[in-house]
Design an enzyme around this catalytic site. Structure first.
Site, short mmCIF file in Angstrom:
data_model
loop_
_atom_site.label_atom_id
_atom_site.label_comp_id
_atom_site.label_asym_id
_atom_site.label_seq_id
_atom_site.Cartn_x
_atom_site.Cartn_y
_atom_site.Cartn_z
N CYS A 2 34.66 16.69 90.04
CA CYS A 2 35.14 16.17 91.31
C CYS A 2 36.67 16.13 91.26
CB CYS A 2 34.67 14.77 91.64
SG CYS A 2 32.88 14.60 91.67
N ARG A 27 37.33 21.97 90.96
CA ARG A 27 36.68 20.90 90.20
C ARG A 27 35.30 20.54 90.75
NH1 ARG A 27 40.21 18.23 86.99
NH2 ARG A 27 38.86 16.43 86.92
N TRP A 74 31.41 17.43 92.96
CA TRP A 74 30.43 18.19 92.18
C TRP A 74 29.35 17.18 91.83
CZ3 TRP A 74 28.49 18.04 87.10
CH2 TRP A 74 27.83 19.20 86.68
N ASN A 100 35.90 10.03 90.32
CA ASN A 100 35.53 11.18 89.50
C ASN A 100 35.02 10.63 88.18
OD1 ASN A 100 35.41 13.61 88.07
ND2 ASN A 100 37.56 13.47 87.47
N GLY A 101 33.77 10.95 87.85
CA GLY A 101 33.20 10.45 86.60
C GLY A 101 31.76 10.01 86.82
N GLU A 482 31.02 36.55 75.52
CA GLU A 482 31.91 36.17 76.61
C GLU A 482 31.70 37.08 77.84
OE1 GLU A 482 33.50 33.78 77.50
OE2 GLU A 482 34.99 34.46 78.94
N LYS A 486 30.53 35.78 81.54
CA LYS A 486 31.29 36.08 82.77
C LYS A 486 30.35 36.67 83.82
CE LYS A 486 34.17 34.23 82.46
NZ LYS A 486 34.63 33.52 81.28
N GLU A 489 27.76 34.01 85.20
CA GLU A 489 28.26 32.88 85.98
C GLU A 489 28.80 33.27 87.35
OE1 GLU A 489 31.60 30.54 84.50
OE2 GLU A 489 32.38 32.27 83.44
N HIS A 505 14.80 42.83 66.53
CA HIS A 505 13.97 41.73 66.05
C HIS A 505 13.32 40.97 67.20
CE1 HIS A 505 15.18 42.48 61.95
NE2 HIS A 505 16.44 42.55 62.36
N LYS A 603 35.07 23.68 87.49
CA LYS A 603 35.93 24.15 86.40
C LYS A 603 36.08 23.13 85.28
CE LYS A 603 39.72 26.91 85.23
NZ LYS A 603 38.91 27.94 84.59
C1 F6R Z 1 33.40 29.83 81.82
C2 F6R Z 1 34.15 28.60 81.73
C3 F6R Z 1 33.54 27.44 81.01
C4 F6R Z 1 34.64 26.68 80.24
C5 F6R Z 1 34.05 25.41 79.63
C6 F6R Z 1 35.08 24.67 78.79
O1 F6R Z 1 34.11 30.82 82.47
O2 F6R Z 1 35.23 28.50 82.23
O3 F6R Z 1 32.52 27.85 80.16
O4 F6R Z 1 35.15 27.52 79.26
O5 F6R Z 1 33.58 24.56 80.63
O6 F6R Z 1 36.18 24.29 79.57
P1 F6R Z 1 37.55 23.90 78.91
O7 F6R Z 1 38.10 25.11 78.25
O8 F6R Z 1 38.40 23.41 80.04
O9 F6R Z 1 37.26 22.83 77.90
#
Ligand code: F6R
Length: 608
Positions: A2, A27, A74, A100-101, A482, A486, A489, A505, A603
């Protein structure tokens, strides 16, 4: 998660709150709302859906006023809906709160308040807060908020507005980020710096257990427990406002992919000499490094994937055993930590709740904690013993790209540093790696410039698929993970990543005619083995795209081939990830997905 914003000053707060929320939409974006005091009453406008819905809602009937709060949500407690959107108010509407929390003990508090006659209009944990303030208010808002937060268990960044004392906002922080922007005759509160950047570069960063009373001309900070005044230093932000804008790109993600050469340049700036790494900010002595018998790298998501690369590189160059842990697991298992353990936490935001908790756990157990972080002044950065900043600037797209590249760059430098401190890397090898590091920005730029069109075409072939696989060995496997994250998501294609040798396997059973497989094949020492695995996939009908170094012989097993410029094998992750980021991006665009704000995500994950 949030995002919260608040404004008090001389301008109309509505547009300032809306633009601030726009910067915080990363957020959370399932609902949004604002509260405005217009000189007589507090008006709440809120709606389910993205911020654009809220903008539509207020466009005809734009409330006027010089003080207000905003929130972009969120959902945690209570589904995304208009009643569950913030701001929340008490029964009479005198006290309004954005949060937020998570309030962990909200159910008990709600039951107690209901017994006292309070009526609730949402399913959220947050709504107990305005009701509690109402309950405790006896002519002093600050005192009522202090009594309220004394009852709360959990994490919260709060903004409070009241009809009783309508010239001020109250802000409180406990385990969720909150800053105060200062600009002469107007002041702001926000979850993150980009929300205030176009107005000011001067901020206070609240610490846990601190609250602020904010009017247009004054900001007073207090300790929540004892009410005593706190003198804080002003933090000057060195980001320019343009860094948080799209600058002509269709999406923040694409802009941030294009910024990656610059991210590497900033990460290495001032830290490389001919044969050594200069980390002024790391105060580990040679003796301490020699004594480390284990390193844990702890992080979530993309940051965790950077840790997997770190394992290969630190073990290879510095010969210290490295374990990589997902932060939400690390804190609940019993990691073996002693004085000779170094814990490295990695985070773009520096606020991820799981990573922060792991950091605290590690420190409580006596470990030395080093943070690799992007956001300057973030909680993780402040609580770690040493910090290596990535210097990627604000990352807005939910899918992390440039921060990952920045993390990798820092880990390569750290591995060389740890190796050199222990005399485990010759001048010659170190100089070779450092030279190769310096070439990476140009090489990343070349991939973006020369391969984007080809990858966009390839994306069209893949866009209709519902499953994909990524394979690789050694560092290539970490990058495969990774690339797979990407893709899933942002495009919602189901995707999995495997060590190339592991498919047989079990997972090979899923490979059938037409299934896309992306094979990373840059690691010379295992190239033949990887190519054998590619053949196994081809034999079952998989359509394979190979990511290889330029100059490598044309490999007939691949249906498509993407070449990245040649570098040292161990450094390949910084180059191979770029085509995978672009591929995910173009597939998501082709599928009409919301690239910067994928469904169900946010994020900065500040809840556990
Ligand atoms: C994926 C992504 C998330 C963050 C994860 C950790 O693209 O962005 O998987 O990497 O939530 O976030 P941080 O790096 O802010 O601790």
């Amino acid at each position: 998660m949030c995002g919260i914003v608040g404004y008090v000053g001389e301008q109309n707060a509505t547009s300032i709150l809306l633009t601030g929320l726009k910067k915080l939409e990363y957020r959370g974006y399932d609902s949004a709302g604002i509260a405005l005091y217009d000189g007589e009453k507090i008006t709440l406008d809120k709606t389910v859906g993205k911020l654009s819905k809220l903008e539509e809602l207020v466009s005809n009937n734009r409330p006027e006023g010089n003080i207000g709060l905003g929130h972009t949500r969120w959902a945690t407690h209570g589904k995304p809906s208009t009643p569950n959107s913030h701001p929340h108010s008490c029964c009479g509407g005198d006290f309004v709160v954005v949060h937020n929390g998570i309030i962990e003990n909200y159910a008990n508090l709600k039951a107690e308040l209901k017994e006292k006659g309070h009526q609730f209009s949402s399913e959220t944990d947050t709504e107990v807060i305005p009701h509690l303030i109402d309950e405790y208010y006896e002519g002093n808002l600050k005192a009522a908020v202090r009594k309220t937060v004394a009852k709360l268990k959990g994490a919260y960044a709060l903004g409070v507005l009241s009809l009783q004392e309508p010239d001020k906002l109250i802000a409180v922080r406990q385990d969720s980020p909150l800053i105060i922007g200062l600009n002469g005759s107007e002041n702001f509160i926000a979850s993150d710096i980009p929300a205030v950047l176009e107005h000011t570069d001067k901020v206070y960063i609240l610490d846990d257990g601190e609250m602020a009373e904010i009017t247009a001309n004054q900001v007073d900070i207090f300790n929540v427990d004892n009410g005593e005044s706190i003198k804080k230093d002003i933090f000057e932000v060195d980001w320019d406002p343009g860094m948080a804008e799209k600058s002509g790109f269709d999406h923040f993600m694409l802009k941030e992919i294009h910024e990656q050469p610059e991210t590497i340049r900033k990460s290495i700036a001032g830290r490389l000499n001919k044969t050594d790494i200069e980390f002024d900010e790391v105060s580990l002595s040679k003796e301490e490094i020699e004594a480390y018998n284990r390193i844990y790298v702890v992080a979530c998501g993309t940051a965790y994937h950077s840790g997997l690369v770190a394992k290969y590189v630190i073990e290879d160059l510095a010969e210290i055993p490295v374990e990589v842990d997902v932060a939400s697991e690390f804190r609940y298992r019993n990691p073996l930590i002693d004085d000779n353990t170094l814990v490295i936490v990695v985070s773009q935001s520096g606020e991820t709740a799981d990573t922060l908790a792991a950091l605290r756990e590690a420190k409580n157990n006596g470990a030395r904690a080093l943070a690799v972080v992007n956001t300057v002044g973030s909680t993780i950065a402040r609580e770690a013993d040493d910090v290596i900043y990535i210097h990627a600037g604000p990352e807005i797209a939910v899918a992390s790209t440039k921060a990952y590249i920045g993390m990798l760059t820092c880990f390569y430098m750290l591995a060389i540093y740890l190796a050199r401190q222990q005399n485990k890397l010759s001048d010659e090898t170190s100089a070779k790696l450092i030279k190769a590091l310096k070439n990476l920005p140009e090489q990343v730029a070349k991939i973006i410039k020369e391969d984007s069109d080809k990858i966009e075409q390839l994306a069209k072939n893949y866009a209709g698929e519902e499953d994909a696989f990524f394979i690789g060995r050694k560092v290539d496997y970490s990058v495969a993970l990774e690339g797979s994250l990407k893709l899933k998501e942002i495009s919602y294609i189901h995707s999995e990543a495997y060590p190339a040798g592991e498919l047989k396997h079990g997972t090979l059973a899923l490979i059938e005619e037409g299934i896309p497989v992306i094979a990373l094949a840059t690691q010379t020492s295992v190239l033949d083995k990887t190519l054998s695995n590619v053949k196994e996939v081809k034999a079952r009908g998989g359509v394979v795209t190979g990511v290889v170094f330029a100059g490598q012989e044309e490999i007939d097993s691949f249906d498509y081939q993407i070449e990245v410029p040649k570098t040292e094998d161990i450094l390949s992750s910084i180059l191979t990830v770029v085509p995978l980021q672009l591929l995910s991006y173009y597939i998501a665009v082709e599928r009409g997905c919301d690239v910067d704000q994928p469904r169900n995500l946010a994020k900065s994950v500040t809840v556990e």
